[in-house]
Motif scaffolding. Structure first.
Motif, PDB file in Angstrom:
ATOM      1  N   ALA A  51      18.939  -6.947  23.556  1.00  9.71           N
ATOM      2  CA  ALA A  51      19.135  -6.005  24.662  1.00  9.71           C
ATOM      3  C   ALA A  51      18.154  -6.287  25.803  1.00  9.71           C
ATOM      4  CB  ALA A  51      18.981  -4.569  24.164  1.00  9.71           C
ATOM      5  N   VAL A  52      16.904  -6.627  25.494  1.00  8.82           N
ATOM      6  CA  VAL A  52      15.921  -6.937  26.530  1.00  8.82           C
ATOM      7  C   VAL A  52      16.376  -8.146  27.341  1.00  8.82           C
ATOM      8  CG1 VAL A  52      13.568  -7.812  26.938  1.00  8.82           C
ATOM      9  CG2 VAL A  52      13.921  -5.859  25.440  1.00  8.82           C
ATOM     10  N   LEU A  53      16.831  -9.180  26.669  1.00  9.59           N
ATOM     11  CA  LEU A  53      17.317 -10.371  27.373  1.00  9.59           C
ATOM     12  C   LEU A  53      18.492 -10.013  28.284  1.00  9.59           C
ATOM     13  CD1 LEU A  53      17.287 -13.414  27.894  1.00  9.59           C
ATOM     14  CD2 LEU A  53      18.786 -13.664  25.889  1.00  9.59           C
ATOM     15  N   CYS A  54      19.409  -9.232  27.768  1.00  6.26           N
ATOM     16  CA  CYS A  54      20.580  -8.817  28.545  1.00  6.26           C
ATOM     17  C   CYS A  54      20.184  -7.996  29.768  1.00  6.26           C
ATOM     18  CB  CYS A  54      21.512  -8.024  27.637  1.00  6.26           C
ATOM     19  SG  CYS A  54      22.878  -7.239  28.484  1.00  6.26           S
ATOM     20  N   THR A  55      19.323  -7.007  29.581  1.00  8.19           N
ATOM     21  CA  THR A  55      18.958  -6.138  30.703  1.00  8.19           C
ATOM     22  C   THR A  55      18.095  -6.868  31.726  1.00  8.19           C
ATOM     23  OG1 THR A  55      17.067  -5.171  29.512  1.00  8.19           O
ATOM     24  CG2 THR A  55      19.179  -4.003  29.371  1.00  8.19           C
ATOM     25  N   TRP A  56      17.258  -7.793  31.278  1.00  9.17           N
ATOM     26  CA  TRP A  56      16.474  -8.587  32.232  1.00  9.17           C
ATOM     27  C   TRP A  56      17.405  -9.389  33.143  1.00  9.17           C
ATOM     28  CZ3 TRP A  56      15.728 -14.137  31.963  1.00  9.17           C
ATOM     29  CH2 TRP A  56      14.955 -14.624  33.022  1.00  9.17           C
ATOM     30  N   MET A  57      18.387 -10.051  32.536  1.00 13.52           N
ATOM     31  CA  MET A  57      19.314 -10.847  33.349  1.00 13.52           C
ATOM     32  C   MET A  57      20.089  -9.955  34.324  1.00 13.52           C
ATOM     33  SD  MET A  57      20.571 -13.885  30.702  1.00 13.52           S
ATOM     34  CE  MET A  57      21.737 -12.839  29.922  1.00 13.52           C
ATOM     35  N   PHE A  58      20.539  -8.795  33.867  1.00 15.58           N
ATOM     36  CA  PHE A  58      21.269  -7.873  34.733  1.00 15.58           C
ATOM     37  C   PHE A  58      20.380  -7.362  35.856  1.00 15.58           C
ATOM     38  CE2 PHE A  58      22.632  -3.743  36.179  1.00 15.58           C
ATOM     39  CZ  PHE A  58      23.991  -3.909  36.386  1.00 15.58           C
ATOM     40  N   LEU A  78       8.684 -13.179  30.863  1.00 14.60           N
ATOM     41  CA  LEU A  78       7.607 -12.726  29.980  1.00 14.60           C
ATOM     42  C   LEU A  78       7.027 -11.389  30.438  1.00 14.60           C
ATOM     43  CD1 LEU A  78       5.829 -16.112  29.216  1.00 14.60           C
ATOM     44  CD2 LEU A  78       7.292 -14.752  27.698  1.00 14.60           C
ATOM     45  N   ARG A  79       6.867 -11.228  31.747  1.00 15.04           N
ATOM     46  CA  ARG A  79       6.388  -9.942  32.282  1.00 15.04           C
ATOM     47  C   ARG A  79       7.376  -8.830  31.920  1.00 15.04           C
ATOM     48  NH1 ARG A  79       2.982 -10.032  37.286  1.00 15.04           N
ATOM     49  NH2 ARG A  79       4.407  -8.470  38.083  1.00 15.04           N
ATOM     50  N   TYR A  80       8.663  -9.133  32.031  1.00 15.05           N
ATOM     51  CA  TYR A  80       9.684  -8.140  31.701  1.00 15.05           C
ATOM     52  C   TYR A  80       9.611  -7.781  30.215  1.00 15.05           C
ATOM     53  CZ  TYR A  80      14.210  -5.763  31.822  1.00 15.05           C
ATOM     54  OH  TYR A  80      15.208  -4.826  31.741  1.00 15.05           O
ATOM     55  N   LEU A  81       9.461  -8.780  29.364  1.00 15.57           N
ATOM     56  CA  LEU A  81       9.361  -8.521  27.926  1.00 15.57           C
ATOM     57  C   LEU A  81       8.146  -7.647  27.622  1.00 15.57           C
ATOM     58  CD1 LEU A  81      10.280  -8.913  25.009  1.00 15.57           C
ATOM     59  CD2 LEU A  81       8.987 -11.059  24.987  1.00 15.57           C
ATOM     60  N   VAL A  82       7.008  -7.954  28.235  1.00 12.28           N
ATOM     61  CA  VAL A  82       5.799  -7.146  28.027  1.00 12.28           C
ATOM     62  C   VAL A  82       6.029  -5.718  28.519  1.00 12.28           C
ATOM     63  CG1 VAL A  82       3.397  -6.829  28.767  1.00 12.28           C
ATOM     64  CG2 VAL A  82       4.195  -9.080  28.024  1.00 12.28           C
ATOM     65  N   SER A  85       8.211  -3.731  26.294  1.00 18.23           N
ATOM     66  CA  SER A  85       7.641  -3.452  24.981  1.00 18.23           C
ATOM     67  C   SER A  85       7.120  -2.028  24.865  1.00 18.23           C
ATOM     68  CB  SER A  85       6.539  -4.457  24.653  1.00 18.23           C
ATOM     69  OG  SER A  85       7.107  -5.731  24.507  1.00 18.23           O
ATOM     70  N   ALA A  86       6.548  -1.495  25.942  1.00 21.17           N
ATOM     71  CA  ALA A  86       6.083  -0.097  25.910  1.00 21.17           C
ATOM     72  C   ALA A  86       7.282   0.836  25.743  1.00 21.17           C
ATOM     73  CB  ALA A  86       5.312   0.237  27.169  1.00 21.17           C
ATOM     74  N   GLY A  87       8.306   0.644  26.578  1.00 20.41           N
ATOM     75  CA  GLY A  87       9.525   1.437  26.434  1.00 20.41           C
ATOM     76  C   GLY A  87      10.207   1.153  25.115  1.00 20.41           C
ATOM     77  N   GLY A  88      10.128  -0.116  24.681  1.00 17.22           N
ATOM     78  CA  GLY A  88      10.721  -0.497  23.403  1.00 17.22           C
ATOM     79  C   GLY A  88      10.017   0.157  22.228  1.00 17.22           C
ATOM     80  N   TRP A 131       5.781  -2.984  38.349  1.00 14.06           N
ATOM     81  CA  TRP A 131       5.057  -4.167  37.913  1.00 14.06           C
ATOM     82  C   TRP A 131       5.910  -5.439  37.944  1.00 14.06           C
ATOM     83  CZ3 TRP A 131       4.366  -6.547  32.675  1.00 14.06           C
ATOM     84  CH2 TRP A 131       3.355  -7.509  32.679  1.00 14.06           C
ATOM     85  N   VAL A 132       6.995  -5.466  37.192  1.00 17.26           N
ATOM     86  CA  VAL A 132       7.761  -6.706  37.070  1.00 17.26           C
ATOM     87  C   VAL A 132       8.407  -7.110  38.386  1.00 17.26           C
ATOM     88  CG1 VAL A 132       9.645  -7.880  35.872  1.00 17.26           C
ATOM     89  CG2 VAL A 132       8.214  -6.246  34.629  1.00 17.26           C
ATOM     90  N   PHE A 133       9.082  -6.179  39.028  1.00 17.14           N
ATOM     91  CA  PHE A 133       9.821  -6.472  40.255  1.00 17.14           C
ATOM     92  C   PHE A 133       9.220  -5.751  41.456  1.00 17.14           C
ATOM     93  CE2 PHE A 133      12.992  -6.778  36.790  1.00 17.14           C
ATOM     94  CZ  PHE A 133      13.377  -8.094  36.953  1.00 17.14           C
ATOM     95  N   ARG A 134       7.924  -5.544  41.459  1.00 15.14           N
ATOM     96  CA  ARG A 134       7.303  -4.796  42.556  1.00 15.14           C
ATOM     97  C   ARG A 134       7.372  -5.607  43.857  1.00 15.14           C
ATOM     98  NH1 ARG A 134       2.288  -6.349  40.064  1.00 15.14           N
ATOM     99  NH2 ARG A 134       1.259  -7.845  41.416  1.00 15.14           N
ATOM    100  N   ARG A 135       7.377  -4.870  44.928  1.00 15.50           N
ATOM    101  CA  ARG A 135       7.341  -5.507  46.241  1.00 15.50           C
ATOM    102  C   ARG A 135       5.955  -6.044  46.485  1.00 15.50           C
ATOM    103  NH1 ARG A 135      10.639  -1.307  50.093  1.00 15.50           N
ATOM    104  NH2 ARG A 135      12.594  -1.534  48.996  1.00 15.50           N
ATOM    105  N   LYS A 136       5.863  -7.048  47.306  1.00 14.49           N
ATOM    106  CA  LYS A 136       4.553  -7.636  47.608  1.00 14.49           C
ATOM    107  C   LYS A 136       3.607  -6.622  48.243  1.00 14.49           C
ATOM    108  CE  LYS A 136       6.020 -12.357  47.974  1.00 14.49           C
ATOM    109  NZ  LYS A 136       5.941 -13.602  48.701  1.00 14.49           N
ATOM    110  N   SER A 137       4.164  -5.697  49.019  1.00 13.99           N
ATOM    111  CA  SER A 137       3.313  -4.702  49.674  1.00 13.99           C
ATOM    112  C   SER A 137       2.809  -3.659  48.697  1.00 13.99           C
ATOM    113  CB  SER A 137       4.089  -4.020  50.806  1.00 13.99           C
ATOM    114  OG  SER A 137       5.183  -3.296  50.278  1.00 13.99           O
ATOM    115  N   GLY A 138       3.382  -3.636  47.472  1.00 10.68           N
ATOM    116  CA  GLY A 138       2.941  -2.694  46.461  1.00 10.68           C
ATOM    117  C   GLY A 138       3.314  -1.265  46.760  1.00 10.68           C
ATOM    118  N   ASP A 139       4.392  -1.060  47.526  1.00  7.64           N
ATOM    119  CA  ASP A 139       4.754   0.298  47.925  1.00  7.64           C
ATOM    120  C   ASP A 139       5.543   1.044  46.864  1.00  7.64           C
ATOM    121  OD1 ASP A 139       7.579  -0.431  50.134  1.00  7.64           O
ATOM    122  OD2 ASP A 139       7.068  -1.192  48.172  1.00  7.64           O
ATOM    123  N   GLY A 140       5.652   0.522  45.672  1.00  2.45           N
ATOM    124  CA  GLY A 140       6.250   1.249  44.564  1.00  2.45           C
ATOM    125  C   GLY A 140       7.744   1.294  44.574  1.00  2.45           C
ATOM    126  N   PHE A 141       8.286   2.459  44.404  1.00  5.00           N
ATOM    127  CA  PHE A 141       9.708   2.645  44.214  1.00  5.00           C
ATOM    128  C   PHE A 141      10.463   2.296  45.472  1.00  5.00           C
ATOM    129  CE2 PHE A 141       7.785   5.290  41.017  1.00  5.00           C
ATOM    130  CZ  PHE A 141       8.523   4.980  39.895  1.00  5.00           C
TER     131      PHE A 141
END
Length: 141
Positions: A51-58, A78-82, A85-88, A131-141
């Motif tokens: 499921a992690v592999l599937c959701t990362w690709m999506f 690897l960042r996505y897997l880490v 893991s907390a949610g997992g 964290w994984v897909f954050r914007r470079k400016s770090g503005d969050g959501f």
């Protein structure tokens, strides 16, 4: 509604859609593992990784397509897997609790998988966004 607000809702909706897809993959893999004799827990670990592999690709392709990491595909995976893991971990704890305390979930493991997936989704969305897909400016959501 502002374009920024619409983008946030769109991202959350796509993340949820990816989660539904991950849930289907998770349950199908678990079912296969149970049929193969892996048991509730080893089967669940394998199905979670699928499921992690599937959701990362999506999520890479659709949810966070404008935020792909610039440090390489493997690094992002690897960042996505880490991050997952907390949610997992929360997901698996809720799954195990349901299996142990809710007899119906032993008969129909899909209910235990659903409990785990729902519990982990919020934590996974926050860690993906910040964290994984954050914007470079770090503005969050």
């Amino acid at each position: 509604m502002s374009p920024e607000c619409r983008a946030k809702y769109r991202r959350l909706g796509l993340f949820a859609l990816g989660g539904v897809l991950g849930f289907v993959v998770d349950f199908m893999a678990l079912h296969g593992m149970l049929l193969a004799g892996a048991g509730y827990y080893r089967g669940r670990l394998a199905s979670f990784l699928c499921a992690v592999l599937c959701t990362w690709m999506f999520n890479r392709r659709w949810t966070f397509r404008e935020r792909k990491a610039n440090k390489g595909l493997l690094n992002e995976a690897l960042r996505y897997l880490v991050a997952m893991s907390a949610g997992g971990t929360l997901n698996l704890v809720c799954y195990a609790t349901a299996i142990e305390l809710w007899p119906l979930s032993r008969q129909w493991p899909i209910f235990a998988v659903a409990v785990g997936c729902i519990a982990g989704m919020t934590l996974n969305f926050v860690s993906s966004t910040l964290w994984v897909f954050r914007r470079k400016s770090g503005d969050g959501f």
